[in-house]
Write a protein that holds these residues in place. Structure first.
Motif, PDB file in Angstrom:
ATOM      1  N   GLU A   1       0.827  -1.206   0.000  1.00  0.00           N
ATOM      2  CA  GLU A   1       0.000   0.000   0.000  1.00  0.00           C
ATOM      3  C   GLU A   1       0.859   1.253   0.000  1.00  0.00           C
ATOM      4  OE1 GLU A   1      -3.296   2.318   2.811  1.00  0.00           O
ATOM      5  OE2 GLU A   1      -2.966   0.166   3.084  1.00  0.00           O
ATOM      6  N   LYS A   2       1.934   1.242   0.786  1.00  0.00           N
ATOM      7  CA  LYS A   2       2.816   2.412   0.848  1.00  0.00           C
ATOM      8  C   LYS A   2       3.386   2.751  -0.526  1.00  0.00           C
ATOM      9  CE  LYS A   2       5.754   3.044   4.279  1.00  0.00           C
ATOM     10  NZ  LYS A   2       6.809   2.780   5.305  1.00  0.00           N
ATOM     11  N   ILE A   3       3.887   1.731  -1.221  1.00  0.00           N
ATOM     12  CA  ILE A   3       4.517   1.956  -2.512  1.00  0.00           C
ATOM     13  C   ILE A   3       3.477   2.301  -3.573  1.00  0.00           C
ATOM     14  CG2 ILE A   3       5.884   0.953  -4.360  1.00  0.00           C
ATOM     15  CD1 ILE A   3       7.587   1.403  -1.943  1.00  0.00           C
ATOM     16  N   GLU A   4       2.399   1.556  -3.618  1.00  0.00           N
ATOM     17  CA  GLU A   4       1.408   1.774  -4.679  1.00  0.00           C
ATOM     18  C   GLU A   4       0.706   3.123  -4.534  1.00  0.00           C
ATOM     19  OE1 GLU A   4      -1.128  -1.651  -4.830  1.00  0.00           O
ATOM     20  OE2 GLU A   4       0.359  -2.818  -5.974  1.00  0.00           O
TER      21      GLU A   4
ATOM     22  N   ALA B   1       8.560   7.379 -17.780  1.00  0.00           N
ATOM     23  CA  ALA B   1       8.216   5.990 -17.464  1.00  0.00           C
ATOM     24  C   ALA B   1       8.665   5.679 -16.047  1.00  0.00           C
ATOM     25  CB  ALA B   1       8.879   5.029 -18.457  1.00  0.00           C
ATOM     26  N   LYS B   2       8.270   4.480 -15.580  1.00  0.00           N
ATOM     27  CA  LYS B   2       8.695   3.987 -14.265  1.00  0.00           C
ATOM     28  C   LYS B   2       9.173   2.553 -14.410  1.00  0.00           C
ATOM     29  CE  LYS B   2       4.674   4.920 -12.522  1.00  0.00           C
ATOM     30  NZ  LYS B   2       3.522   5.009 -11.622  1.00  0.00           N
ATOM     31  N   GLU B   3      10.126   2.178 -13.579  1.00  0.00           N
ATOM     32  CA  GLU B   3      10.630   0.810 -13.537  1.00  0.00           C
ATOM     33  C   GLU B   3      10.731   0.374 -12.076  1.00  0.00           C
ATOM     34  OE1 GLU B   3      13.346   0.690 -17.651  1.00  0.00           O
ATOM     35  OE2 GLU B   3      14.347   0.789 -15.683  1.00  0.00           O
ATOM     36  N   GLY B   4      11.230  -0.845 -11.859  1.00  0.00           N
ATOM     37  CA  GLY B   4      11.415  -1.327 -10.492  1.00  0.00           C
ATOM     38  C   GLY B   4      10.125  -1.415  -9.703  1.00  0.00           C
ATOM     39  N   GLY B   5       9.050  -1.861 -10.378  1.00  0.00           N
ATOM     40  CA  GLY B   5       7.766  -1.907  -9.683  1.00  0.00           C
ATOM     41  C   GLY B   5       7.160  -0.540  -9.477  1.00  0.00           C
ATOM     42  N   GLY B   6       7.610   0.429 -10.267  1.00  0.00           N
ATOM     43  CA  GLY B   6       7.051   1.777 -10.209  1.00  0.00           C
ATOM     44  C   GLY B   6       7.836   2.752  -9.368  1.00  0.00           C
ATOM     45  N   ILE B   7       8.886   2.277  -8.685  1.00  0.00           N
ATOM     46  CA  ILE B   7       9.597   3.139  -7.738  1.00  0.00           C
ATOM     47  C   ILE B   7      10.765   3.897  -8.367  1.00  0.00           C
ATOM     48  CG2 ILE B   7      11.297   1.470  -6.875  1.00  0.00           C
ATOM     49  CD1 ILE B   7       9.161   3.872  -4.737  1.00  0.00           C
ATOM     50  N   ASP B   8      11.296   3.388  -9.493  1.00  0.00           N
ATOM     51  CA  ASP B   8      12.410   4.050 -10.180  1.00  0.00           C
ATOM     52  C   ASP B   8      11.860   4.871 -11.332  1.00  0.00           C
ATOM     53  OD1 ASP B   8      14.341   2.889  -8.466  1.00  0.00           O
ATOM     54  OD2 ASP B   8      14.296   1.046  -9.662  1.00  0.00           O
TER      55      ASP B   8
ATOM     56  N   GLU C   1      13.147  -0.831   2.573  1.00  0.00           N
ATOM     57  CA  GLU C   1      11.819  -1.124   2.026  1.00  0.00           C
ATOM     58  C   GLU C   1      11.825  -1.041   0.501  1.00  0.00           C
ATOM     59  OE1 GLU C   1       8.614   0.284   5.346  1.00  0.00           O
ATOM     60  OE2 GLU C   1       9.825   1.867   4.430  1.00  0.00           O
ATOM     61  N   ILE C   2      12.538  -0.054  -0.047  1.00  0.00           N
ATOM     62  CA  ILE C   2      12.604   0.084  -1.505  1.00  0.00           C
ATOM     63  C   ILE C   2      13.343  -1.093  -2.124  1.00  0.00           C
ATOM     64  CG2 ILE C   2      13.685   1.434  -3.363  1.00  0.00           C
ATOM     65  CD1 ILE C   2      12.819   3.950  -1.826  1.00  0.00           C
ATOM     66  N   GLN C   3      14.421  -1.540  -1.505  1.00  0.00           N
ATOM     67  CA  GLN C   3      15.149  -2.708  -2.008  1.00  0.00           C
ATOM     68  C   GLN C   3      14.270  -3.964  -1.969  1.00  0.00           C
ATOM     69  OE1 GLN C   3      18.753  -2.847   0.317  1.00  0.00           O
ATOM     70  NE2 GLN C   3      19.772  -1.285  -0.901  1.00  0.00           N
ATOM     71  N   GLU C   4      13.511  -4.105  -0.884  1.00  0.00           N
ATOM     72  CA  GLU C   4      12.605  -5.247  -0.775  1.00  0.00           C
ATOM     73  C   GLU C   4      11.561  -5.210  -1.889  1.00  0.00           C
ATOM     74  OE1 GLU C   4       9.256  -7.115   2.297  1.00  0.00           O
ATOM     75  OE2 GLU C   4      10.615  -5.538   2.992  1.00  0.00           O
ATOM     76  N   TRP C   5      11.022  -4.018  -2.174  1.00  0.00           N
ATOM     77  CA  TRP C   5      10.014  -3.881  -3.205  1.00  0.00           C
ATOM     78  C   TRP C   5      10.588  -4.236  -4.584  1.00  0.00           C
ATOM     79  CZ3 TRP C   5       4.991  -3.758  -3.451  1.00  0.00           C
ATOM     80  CH2 TRP C   5       4.359  -3.302  -4.597  1.00  0.00           C
ATOM     81  N   ARG C   6      11.820  -3.811  -4.838  1.00  0.00           N
ATOM     82  CA  ARG C   6      12.452  -4.128  -6.123  1.00  0.00           C
ATOM     83  C   ARG C   6      12.592  -5.639  -6.293  1.00  0.00           C
ATOM     84  NH1 ARG C   6      16.361   0.031  -5.235  1.00  0.00           N
ATOM     85  NH2 ARG C   6      15.813   1.945  -6.339  1.00  0.00           N
TER      86      ARG C   6
END
Length: 205
Positions: free
Chosen positions: A28-31, A64-71, A196-201
């Motif tokens: 939820e935090k990332i999305e 654009a976005k990469e890495g599940g939307g975080i990059d 958290e960002i590394q985990e999401w990637r």
């Protein structure tokens, strides 16, 4: 070293943060962050000026976005000042703000990508309007123009605040806070750390 100008004892020195900060599940935090960034479309890119060490910000359209939307990826003219800045110091911040006061700040490391496969993948014909056709058969604003590159921001941390209530609800909370001295509960204030960002990637690789 932190800064402090007073001692509030056992009371929170920042009641707004204490009231509005939330810790939902990582998904939820990332999305919520990536959805907000997509809705903004434009962000302020801040770099450190190579010649002076001062900071400079400029508006950039999200490509654009990469890495599940975080990059985050942005088109760039490789001959512009921001590429000079990033060659000297790759640390970067991208800030987003909408008309309702919702905001996001993403900090990370930037790389300048110039391989044609990546440029072609994210190329937009509107780039020709910004770079122009120099009439030499090479610098024509097309996908093979060597001036066109991509700035990729690998996020390290992020902080954002999105509305927790509608406009009327926020107004009521602020009015109540003005009378009672209690911080209004109006936003979902969230911080995403590097782990958290590394985990999401990893989950989205």
């Amino acid at each position: 070293m932190s800064y402090s100008n007073t001692d509030t004892g056992s009371n929170p020195a920042d009641p707004y943060k204490a009231t509005n900060k939330t810790e939902p599940a990582l998904k939820e935090k990332i999305e919520d962050l990536t959805n907000f960034i997509s809705s903004c479309k434009f962000g302020m890119m801040t770099t450190r000026i190579e010649s002076t060490g001062l900071l400079a910000s400029r508006c950039m359209a999200l490509a654009a976005k990469e890495g599940g939307g975080i990059d985050l990826l942005f088109h760039t003219n490789t001959e512009s000042g921001k590429t000079d800045d990033l060659k000297s110091d790759s640390t970067i911040n991208i800030a987003f703000l909408d008309s309702e006061g919702q905001w996001a700040s993403v900090s990370g490391e930037a790389s300048i990508v110039t391989d044609r496969e990546t440029v072609r993948k994210y190329y937009s014909p509107t780039l020709k309007a910004w770079l122009g056709d120099l009439g030499d058969g090479t610098h024509d604003g097309g996908p093979e123009d060597p001036r066109i590159g991509v700035i990729k921001v690998n996020a390290k941390t992020a902080t954002y605040a999105i509305s927790a209530k509608g406009m009327i609800g926020r107004g009521i909370e602020v009015a109540k806070g003005t009378v009672t001295g209690q911080a209004p509960n109006v936003n979902k204030l969230r911080e995403i750390n590097e782990d958290e960002i590394q985990e999401w990637r990893k989950l989205n690789s």
